[in-house]
Design a protein around this motif. Sequence first.
Motif, mmCIF file in Angstrom:
data_model
loop_
_atom_site.group_PDB
_atom_site.id
_atom_site.type_symbol
_atom_site.label_atom_id
_atom_site.label_comp_id
_atom_site.label_asym_id
_atom_site.label_seq_id
_atom_site.Cartn_x
_atom_site.Cartn_y
_atom_site.Cartn_z
ATOM 1 N N LEU A 154 45.918 39.497 10.651
ATOM 2 C CA LEU A 154 47.171 39.917 11.270
ATOM 3 C C LEU A 154 47.139 39.497 12.740
ATOM 4 C CD1 LEU A 154 47.446 43.557 9.823
ATOM 5 C CD2 LEU A 154 48.762 41.576 9.120
ATOM 6 N N VAL A 155 48.099 38.672 13.141
ATOM 7 C CA VAL A 155 48.164 38.230 14.534
ATOM 8 C C VAL A 155 49.509 38.659 15.112
ATOM 9 C CG1 VAL A 155 47.898 36.332 16.166
ATOM 10 C CG2 VAL A 155 46.762 36.214 13.929
ATOM 11 N N LYS A 156 49.460 39.611 16.036
ATOM 12 C CA LYS A 156 50.677 40.069 16.714
ATOM 13 C C LYS A 156 50.936 39.150 17.903
ATOM 14 C CE LYS A 156 52.578 44.110 19.146
ATOM 15 N NZ LYS A 156 52.248 45.454 19.680
ATOM 16 N N VAL A 157 52.057 38.422 17.873
ATOM 17 C CA VAL A 157 52.399 37.479 18.941
ATOM 18 C C VAL A 157 53.492 38.108 19.796
ATOM 19 C CG1 VAL A 157 53.311 35.189 19.486
ATOM 20 C CG2 VAL A 157 51.737 35.487 17.553
ATOM 21 N N VAL A 158 53.210 38.251 21.089
ATOM 22 C CA VAL A 158 54.151 38.850 22.040
ATOM 23 C C VAL A 158 54.559 37.761 23.040
ATOM 24 C CG1 VAL A 158 54.583 40.782 23.596
ATOM 25 C CG2 VAL A 158 52.835 41.000 21.807
ATOM 26 N N VAL A 190 57.196 34.611 27.920
ATOM 27 C CA VAL A 190 57.664 33.431 28.671
ATOM 28 C C VAL A 190 59.120 33.141 28.317
ATOM 29 C CG1 VAL A 190 55.347 32.444 28.802
ATOM 30 C CG2 VAL A 190 56.856 31.781 26.908
ATOM 31 N N PRO A 191 59.815 32.338 29.146
ATOM 32 C CA PRO A 191 61.235 32.031 28.856
ATOM 33 C C PRO A 191 61.430 31.172 27.607
ATOM 34 C CG PRO A 191 60.684 31.561 31.170
ATOM 35 C CD PRO A 191 59.395 31.815 30.465
ATOM 36 N N ASN A 192 60.407 30.399 27.209
ATOM 37 C CA ASN A 192 60.545 29.499 26.052
ATOM 38 C C ASN A 192 60.519 30.266 24.743
ATOM 39 O OD1 ASN A 192 58.867 28.358 28.359
ATOM 40 N ND2 ASN A 192 59.434 26.461 27.324
ATOM 41 N N ASN A 193 61.256 29.756 23.762
ATOM 42 C CA ASN A 193 61.095 30.237 22.392
ATOM 43 C C ASN A 193 59.727 29.804 21.872
ATOM 44 O OD1 ASN A 193 63.628 31.372 22.304
ATOM 45 N ND2 ASN A 193 64.587 29.665 21.215
ATOM 46 N N ILE A 194 59.097 30.644 21.039
ATOM 47 C CA ILE A 194 57.712 30.402 20.591
ATOM 48 C C ILE A 194 57.619 30.583 19.076
ATOM 49 C CG2 ILE A 194 55.340 31.311 20.680
ATOM 50 C CD1 ILE A 194 56.076 29.889 23.249
ATOM 51 N N THR A 195 56.842 29.734 18.422
ATOM 52 C CA THR A 195 56.312 30.030 17.086
ATOM 53 C C THR A 195 54.864 29.536 17.059
ATOM 54 O OG1 THR A 195 56.779 27.926 15.965
ATOM 55 C CG2 THR A 195 58.580 29.521 16.039
ATOM 56 N N ILE A 196 54.063 30.122 16.176
ATOM 57 C CA ILE A 196 52.671 29.692 16.000
ATOM 58 C C ILE A 196 52.468 29.301 14.536
ATOM 59 C CG2 ILE A 196 50.229 30.299 16.201
ATOM 60 C CD1 ILE A 196 51.523 30.291 18.914
ATOM 61 N N HIS A 197 51.841 28.149 14.324
ATOM 62 C CA HIS A 197 51.510 27.654 12.978
ATOM 63 C C HIS A 197 50.005 27.739 12.782
ATOM 64 C CE1 HIS A 197 51.157 25.182 9.458
ATOM 65 N NE2 HIS A 197 50.685 24.123 10.099
ATOM 66 N N GLY A 250 60.492 38.258 25.217
ATOM 67 C CA GLY A 250 60.440 39.706 25.089
ATOM 68 C C GLY A 250 60.288 40.208 23.665
ATOM 69 N N GLN A 251 60.276 39.279 22.699
ATOM 70 C CA GLN A 251 60.162 39.688 21.299
ATOM 71 C C GLN A 251 58.719 39.595 20.801
ATOM 72 O OE1 GLN A 251 62.932 37.421 18.894
ATOM 73 N NE2 GLN A 251 64.642 38.761 19.413
ATOM 74 N N THR A 252 58.507 40.234 19.642
ATOM 75 C CA THR A 252 57.188 40.287 19.011
ATOM 76 C C THR A 252 57.336 39.940 17.534
ATOM 77 O OG1 THR A 252 56.396 41.979 20.531
ATOM 78 C CG2 THR A 252 55.270 41.833 18.429
ATOM 79 N N TYR A 253 56.360 39.252 17.004
ATOM 80 C CA TYR A 253 56.307 39.009 15.554
ATOM 81 C C TYR A 253 54.849 39.019 15.122
ATOM 82 C CZ TYR A 253 56.928 36.664 10.998
ATOM 83 O OH TYR A 253 56.908 36.356 9.667
ATOM 84 N N THR A 254 54.567 39.665 13.991
ATOM 85 C CA THR A 254 53.198 39.729 13.480
ATOM 86 C C THR A 254 53.052 38.796 12.278
ATOM 87 O OG1 THR A 254 52.875 42.002 14.252
ATOM 88 C CG2 THR A 254 51.398 41.213 12.522
ATOM 89 N N TYR A 255 52.234 37.785 12.447
ATOM 90 C CA TYR A 255 51.902 36.878 11.340
ATOM 91 C C TYR A 255 50.856 37.561 10.462
ATOM 92 C CZ TYR A 255 54.297 33.209 14.007
ATOM 93 O OH TYR A 255 55.227 32.459 14.681
ATOM 94 N N ASN A 256 51.066 37.501 9.156
ATOM 95 C CA ASN A 256 50.240 38.258 8.212
ATOM 96 C C ASN A 256 49.898 37.351 7.039
ATOM 97 O OD1 ASN A 256 49.205 39.993 6.284
ATOM 98 N ND2 ASN A 256 50.869 41.488 6.415
ATOM 99 N N PHE A 257 48.640 36.971 6.917
ATOM 100 C CA PHE A 257 48.256 36.087 5.818
ATOM 101 C C PHE A 257 46.834 36.391 5.367
ATOM 102 C CE2 PHE A 257 47.667 33.910 9.891
ATOM 103 C CZ PHE A 257 46.347 33.488 9.840
ATOM 104 N N THR A 258 46.538 36.010 4.137
ATOM 105 C CA THR A 258 45.206 36.175 3.567
ATOM 106 C C THR A 258 44.612 34.800 3.303
ATOM 107 O OG1 THR A 258 45.790 38.293 2.574
ATOM 108 C CG2 THR A 258 43.905 37.130 1.628
ATOM 109 N N SER A 307 60.015 42.940 8.007
ATOM 110 C CA SER A 307 61.120 43.541 8.776
ATOM 111 C C SER A 307 61.205 43.013 10.196
ATOM 112 C CB SER A 307 60.966 45.068 8.795
ATOM 113 O OG SER A 307 59.716 45.415 9.383
ATOM 114 N N ASP A 308 60.079 42.498 10.738
ATOM 115 C CA ASP A 308 60.105 42.023 12.130
ATOM 116 C C ASP A 308 60.317 40.514 12.233
ATOM 117 O OD1 ASP A 308 57.602 41.387 11.090
ATOM 118 O OD2 ASP A 308 56.546 41.703 12.994
#
Length: 560
Positions: free
Chosen positions: A63-67, A70-77, A103-111, A555-556
């Motif tokens: 589980l990686v919570k990404v917060v 910064v002003p840029n939009n972000i995604t992590i692969h 200002g947003q948060t998303y939690t990546y969840n993988f096995t 949900s997030d």
Amino acid sequence: MPSLLVFCVLFLLPELAFSITRHYTFNIKSHNVTRLCNTKSIISVNGKFPGPRIVAREGDQVLVKVVNYVPNNITIHWHGIRQLKSGWSDGPAYITQCPIQTGQTYTYNFTITGQRGTLFWHAHISWLRATLYGPIIIFPKLNETYPFEKPYKEVPIIFGEWWNVDPEAVIKQALQTGGGPNVSDAYTMNGLPGPLYNCSSKDTFTLKVRPGKIYMLRLINAALNDELFFGIANHTITVVETDAVYVKPFITDIAVITPGQTTTVLLKTKPSIPNATFFMMASPYFTGLGTFDNSTVAGILKYEKSKNKLPLLKPTLPAVNSTSFVANFTKRFRSLANAKFPANVPQIVNKKFFFTVGLGTSPCPNNTTCQGPNGTKFAASINNVSFAMPAKAMLQSYFFGQSNGVYTSNFPANPPFAFNYTGPPPNNTMVSNGTKAVVLPFNASVEVILQDTSILGAESHPLHLHGFNFFVVGEGFGNFDPNNDPAKFNLADPIERNTVGVPSGGWVAFRFLADNPGVWFMHCHFDVHTSWGLRMAWIVLDGPEPNQKLPPPPSDLPKC
């Protein structure tokens, strides 16, 4: 009695007994970094460059919570992670998710299922992965061993590319003018350019070793636009794994690694302390017509307790355009293909695709001047379709049956017209544009031929497929011959990987089983070619069984 029941459950489900959940927090922030006597603000994770390691065992949940601060939009692969039924966590912007906004948060969840070895994570939006990247290290399950000699020490070596200016400005300008982007100012090894660059002798990665030991070097190419040769002076290395798949070990002086690939090697140090120190060096492999960063990153291999001011020896790396060396090196990779680590190559295929990959042009907008070929704009395509990024995430649109106006499902299985792909290029180099996908039934057995073209120069293209590993069953130079080449395919022990270099002026064939429902990106791992449109998407439908369906989104999940 309850403890006996727990024991029985764990005995019956040994996977659960040894798998754990690992939690990470990635705070995306800006901080100042100085390289080449040039200080600039970069975007990084937790103030680290390169970013922190993700460490897990096969079978673990991550589980990686990404917060995003910064002003840029972000995604992590999570590059190379299979993401079985967890496509919502794959990370490519506008393919599997909308970006994480300020200002947003998303939690990546993988096995991590059925994988062990070296992978890496990186940003997957625009060119932000220039500074947002780090290793993923997957250890075998508890009580399992490597299928090779246990190393004394393990060392990640991650290659990157450094611009003195903001890489986002570089690609923005290139897309506006239609010309090629300004090349990087240096390559880096674990974030450091090394002594062959101006003002960088203090910024050198040094690996201190003991004699008579085995070191595992986890090599990762996180550079944006360049394949690299790597070698260590007066030492050989043994390749044991690539893209988190064990291989039949082989010894080499030089490794070739494309962006998006990982190669784990064993370095056996000399039996006694030598009277020298040794450069570890990486330089580019390039055959295209454009400009590129023709420089060399160096680190130092130093034996502990060796004298100071010893001679510093350099490895001899191949010439920049050594295509034959690359082909010979690539062909040495073979899967273990044994009882414990089988190569489950699809023997019969029911879906075949022939994809041309290469450069092209698109028209210059009215009343503007463009810096691409003959006043056009540079473009890149698969089967002459230059992929246009949608404004909404494809996976959400697909899952909720709202694809109208987002994408179409008519990506061509073959080029629009046949030509001598590696011969003199056709007069018309214009590409078409569209957001098109290929739809595959669950468990389809797929064969893909990737054919390089000579349009605007033949060059190698490292193609990366999300959500799957594939088996590289064949490769060659010139045009693929459907009548004679398939007879030469290796269906016994081909290498299994997630990123493959399409040979310059040649072709590569791979097979995979479409056993992972979702929307999966496939693209060139040269970011400049991806930006120009050398990308497409596969949609794998749900299977009939409950465990063959993509679950609903978390949900997030960020909104566009």
